[in-house]
Design an enzyme around this catalytic site. Structure first.
Site, PDB file in Angstrom:
ATOM      1  N   ASP A  12       0.490   5.915  -3.829  1.00 30.84           N
ATOM      2  CA  ASP A  12       1.692   6.362  -4.543  1.00 30.84           C
ATOM      3  C   ASP A  12       1.897   5.490  -5.793  1.00 30.84           C
ATOM      4  OD1 ASP A  12       2.263   4.051  -3.080  1.00 30.84           O
ATOM      5  OD2 ASP A  12       4.347   4.613  -2.684  1.00 30.84           O
TER       6      ASP A  12
ATOM      7  N   HIS B 153       0.676  -6.915  -2.172  1.00 32.01           N
ATOM      8  CA  HIS B 153       0.791  -5.953  -1.072  1.00 32.01           C
ATOM      9  C   HIS B 153      -0.469  -5.069  -0.995  1.00 32.01           C
ATOM     10  CE1 HIS B 153       4.860  -6.981  -0.047  1.00 32.01           C
ATOM     11  NE2 HIS B 153       5.342  -6.640  -1.234  1.00 32.01           N
TER      12      HIS B 153
HETATM   13  C1  BDR Z   1       4.711  -1.328  -0.408  1.00 30.71           C
HETATM   14  O1  BDR Z   1       5.809  -0.595  -0.954  1.00 30.71           O
HETATM   15  C2  BDR Z   1       5.536  -0.189  -2.273  1.00 30.71           C
HETATM   16  O2  BDR Z   1       6.598  -0.484  -3.116  1.00 30.71           O
HETATM   17  C3  BDR Z   1       4.287  -0.911  -2.699  1.00 30.71           C
HETATM   18  O3  BDR Z   1       3.500  -0.126  -3.553  1.00 30.71           O
HETATM   19  C4  BDR Z   1       3.584  -1.222  -1.406  1.00 30.71           C
HETATM   20  O4  BDR Z   1       2.716  -0.179  -1.037  1.00 30.71           O
HETATM   21  C5  BDR Z   1       5.172  -2.745  -0.120  1.00 30.71           C
HETATM   22  O5  BDR Z   1       6.176  -2.760   0.860  1.00 30.71           O
HETATM   23 CA    CA Z   2       1.992   1.561  -2.644  1.00 26.13          CA
END
Ligand code: BDR
Ligand code: CA
Length: 314
Positions: free
Chosen positions: A10, A240
């Protein structure tokens, strides 16, 4: 031999970082990007995935996926984290290439059958496409090599509620299906991603040494850095989504434990990933028959950062 992966995503600033890392990794072969709502709408996620393919100059198909959670009402897109455009509001020109006709779930099903037992699905967003692919063809569970997902938390606090991580709370029903399916899931959650930070100097190095993607990554990440500065007084950001790609490249950088995961799908704990040990039975056993996932509990942060820097600057 390189590892065949599908990236479900995403994009998203840290998704961009993960995807460029995967494109640059000699040990990975990215077969497709499949898109989902999450950080942005699915239309914008698809446009952004196409932009990443164009910026990187690679020939990787992009397949549009689910627009909404399976059951819950959608949450508002976190534009204060990733910007309204998902790329830190840098107003990047629209991509020229287009998504393929086939939707994300069908793309996953078809690729898994084309390469039985060879595909790793790396999921960087809410898990609706994976749940939809399982519904379309449950046999894929036995034919996927591994699912590596960024999401959830074992003992670490959540980042959307005290217990819920963003990707899981965006579609908790889909996540619960994915954790209960009979495939090997590796959960790269906040327990490890909160242990790794990149800073401006890291990205300056990437900008100056990666002529293809470096400048774009540097530009989009400034907005993300500002969010971290304001929200957490941190100079830099957590790694992340890119941590999943590092796991696909070098799993020994992480320490893991086995656990059976269920996801709370309503109430105050909605989106919480609840990990049960393998050797326990409960009076009320929601974990009975849930296959063991691989839970990342620790990470060698210097090694992870070194591998990322080396890969992104070659
Ligand atoms: C996840 O949430 C999204 O904002 C980031 O892309 C990542 O996949 C981190 O909690
Ligand atoms: Ca993400």
């Amino acid at each position: 031999m390189s590892r065949k992966i599908i990236i479900d995503t995403d994009p998203g600033i840290d998704d961009a970082m993960a995807i460029f890392l995967a494109f640059n990794a000699p040990t990975l072969d990215v077969l497709a990007l499949t898109t989902t709502f999450g950080n942005v709408s699915v239309d914008l996620a698809t446009k952004n995935a196409l932009t990443l393919v164009e910026v990187a100059g690679v020939d990787v198909p992009v397949s549009r996926g689910v627009a909404l959670p399976l059951v819950r009402k959608p949450l508002a897109a976190p534009d204060f984290v990733h910007g309204k455009d998902g790329f830190g509001n840098i107003n990047y020109p629209a991509p020229k290439c287009q998504a393929i006709e086939r939707n994300a779930a069908q793309t996953i099903v078809d690729l898994v059958h084309q390469y039985p037992n060879e595909i790793t699905i790396v999921a960087l967003g809410p898990l609706g496409n994976l749940a939809t692919a399982l519904a379309l063809d449950p046999s894929i569970a036995g034919l996927v090599h591994e699912v590596i997902l960024m999401g959830g938390a074992d003992t670490e606090s959540g980042n959307v509620t005290p217990v819920a991580e963003a990707n899981i709370i965006n579609d908790p029903h889909a996540a619960d299906i994915v954790f209960q399916a009979n495939w090997q899931v590796t959960m790269v959650g906040l327990d490890v991603t909160h242990k790794v930070l990149i800073d401006d100097a890291f990205l300056e190095n990437v900008r100056d040494n990666n002529t293809q993607c470096g400048d774009f990554l540097y530009q989009v990440t400034q907005f993300y850095f500002n969010f971290y500065r304001k929200e957490f007084s941190i100079d830099g950001c957590y790694v992340h989504d890119a941590s999943t790609i590092v796991y696909a490249m070098a799993p020994d950088i992480f320490t893991t434990k086995p656990g059976r995961v269920r996801v709370a799908v309503d109430g105050v704990a909605i989106g919480q990933t609840i990990v049960a040990p393998l050797d326990k039975q409960y009076v009320v056993d929601h974990w009975d028959n849930v296959p063991a996932s691989n839970i990342c509990v620790d990470v060698d942060s210097p090694r992870l950062l070194q591998l990322m820097a080396d890969t992104l600057t070659k």
